[in-house]
Design an enzyme around this catalytic site. Structure first.
Site, PDB file in Angstrom:
ATOM      1  N   PHE A 140      52.837  22.229  -2.274  1.00 18.68           N
ATOM      2  CA  PHE A 140      52.873  22.548  -3.705  1.00 18.68           C
ATOM      3  C   PHE A 140      54.312  22.872  -4.067  1.00 18.68           C
ATOM      4  CE2 PHE A 140      52.895  25.076  -7.503  1.00 18.68           C
ATOM      5  CZ  PHE A 140      52.026  24.378  -8.322  1.00 18.68           C
ATOM      6  N   ASP A 225      61.728  25.070   0.372  1.00 14.73           N
ATOM      7  CA  ASP A 225      61.232  25.593  -0.898  1.00 14.73           C
ATOM      8  C   ASP A 225      60.764  27.021  -0.664  1.00 14.73           C
ATOM      9  OD1 ASP A 225      59.816  26.345  -3.140  1.00 14.73           O
ATOM     10  OD2 ASP A 225      58.826  24.407  -3.414  1.00 14.73           O
ATOM     11  N   LYS A 254      60.881  32.492  -9.166  1.00 14.16           N
ATOM     12  CA  LYS A 254      59.889  33.554  -9.285  1.00 14.16           C
ATOM     13  C   LYS A 254      60.508  34.943  -9.246  1.00 14.16           C
ATOM     14  CE  LYS A 254      55.966  30.788  -7.632  1.00 14.16           C
ATOM     15  NZ  LYS A 254      55.363  30.554  -8.939  1.00 14.16           N
TER      16      LYS A 254
END
Length: 401
Positions: A140, A225, A254
């Site tokens: 993802f 990531d 984030k």
């Protein structure tokens, strides 16, 4: 307005691309949030790790208010006094050479794809338009057309093609599969240190170290990531530190925002980032002074308030406690730091019902991939709060419906 009235507004006027739990929140402090009816909840999702520092952290709030009164946006047509300081702070903290700021995690992923492809053509000598990037099954990395094109999740892909070519998918955690997939046209390997959305899937010990060695041997750029795993979530500043490696490029986002304002970044060695020239990539909001000031404070409080160490200590404690919960519904508990998953057996009837039962008891978490519940509270959680969470989980998982 009551909860149902807020739900009615969303259902009438909003797109139905999310399926949240039916709680309507209007206040948050630290690890706690409150709904519009005044009910208090322990937040065990932390906005998918965007609020690692806790809700409405006072130092980040103070920075946001001060910067918003001075200057919020210039675009990159002009310079601002926060950008260079942000570059220095994050590069020194992460031992990076260069940084390119963006807004969302998906933008950071798109940015790294462009940079690595260009590096492949300009430096490695891959024939134009032939560059390949290897990714992993069940990844993802975001929701853009290019990114969902190399997803293996049917829900993410179906109905959105045709997709961008140039990606090769291999099993996650399999170093031999990585070695076998590399060709002379391979520019990069993009991988999550831990697959979060897939259900906190942790690769075998030594996997990242093996990937680092393979990429070095074939002159392939290793891209990690760390948008979800980075900035303390796993008990280290970056998850790569668990195997004592350094990626060529690292994606963060984030928690870089402290939950206040969208900001992400591509951290890079000099060789890759220097292929980008003026006019070849950018963003109106990327690197804006408000985002940079917030990110600087978000990074500072992570270190000063020892949130990373707390994530390691409380994560170990939380995981150990979860493993003592004996229930026929539980298949496995796994995690690293405060990135924890409880996978249920298929016969349990799905994780969502358990999330609702936990919400009834004042604890918010979210299901993923049907049968898995994630527990990822802000990194400021304390031992008594973990104990309280464990009490609620044990009650829900062991008592009959």
């Amino acid at each position: 307005m009551n909860t149902q009235e807020y739900l009615d507004l969303e259902n009438e006027y909003g797109a139905h691309n999310y399926k949240p739990l039916d709680v309507v929140l209007n206040r948050g402090r630290g690890v706690w949030v409150w709904d519009v009816e005044g009910k208090k909840y322990l937040d065990c999702l932390a906005a998918y790790s965007a609020v690692n520092q806790g809700h409405c952290h006072p130092e980040i709030l103070k920075t946001m208010m001060a910067q918003a009164q001075n200057l919020t946006l210039t675009s990159r047509a002009f310079r601002n006094d926060q950008l260079g300081q942000f570059y220095k702070d994050i590069c020194k903290l992460t031992r990076s050479h260069k940084v390119l700021p963006m807004n969302s995690g998906a933008e950071a992923v798109e940015t790294v794809i462009k940079a690595v492809r260009k590096w492949g053509y300009k430096v490695k000598g891959i024939p134009e338009d032939q560059a390949e990037i290897i990714v992993c099954a069940n990844n993802f990395h975001g929701r853009t057309i290019t990114i969902v094109g190399f997803s293996t999740d049917p829900t993410a892909r179906t109905g959105f093609g045709p997709f961008t070519p140039g990606f090769k998918i291999i099993p996650f955690g399999d170093a031999d599969a990585l070695e076998a997939a590399i060709t002379p046209n391979t520019a990069g390997f993009l991988v999550e240190p831990i697959q979060g959305e897939a259900g906190v899937i942790i690769p075998p010990d030594g996997y990242l170290k093996a990937a680092r060695k393979i990429c070095d041997a074939h002159n392939v750029v290793l891209i990690l990531d760390e948008i979800q795993t980075g900035l303390g979530r796993t008990g280290r500043l970056l998850a790569e530190e668990h195997e004592n490696i350094e990626a060529d490029l690292t994606l963060v986002g984030k928690a870089l925002s402290g939950g206040f304002y969208p900001v992400s970044a591509v951290l890079s060695n000099k060789e890759v980032m220097d292929v980008l020239q003026p006019g070849e990539h950018g963003s109106t909001f990327g690197g804006n002074p408000l985002a940079c000031a917030i990110a600087r404070t978000a990074l500072r409080v992570l270190k000063e308030e020892k949130m990373i160490e707390n994530a390691r200590e409380m994560g170990d404690y939380f995981l150990k406690g979860l493993k003592t919960v004996h229930s026929p519904h539980i298949k496995e508990v796994r995690g690293r730091g405060l990135m924890i998953a409880m996978e249920l057996v298929p016969e349990a009837g799905g994780a969502r019902q358990f999330c609702y039962r936990l919400a009834d008891r004042g604890m918010l978490c979210k299901e993923t991939h049907e049968n898995t519940i994630r527990f990822a509270p802000p990194l400021v959680i304390e031992k008594d709060e973990v104990d309280w969470a464990l009490e609620q989980i044990e009650a829900v998982m062991t008592k009959p419906f």
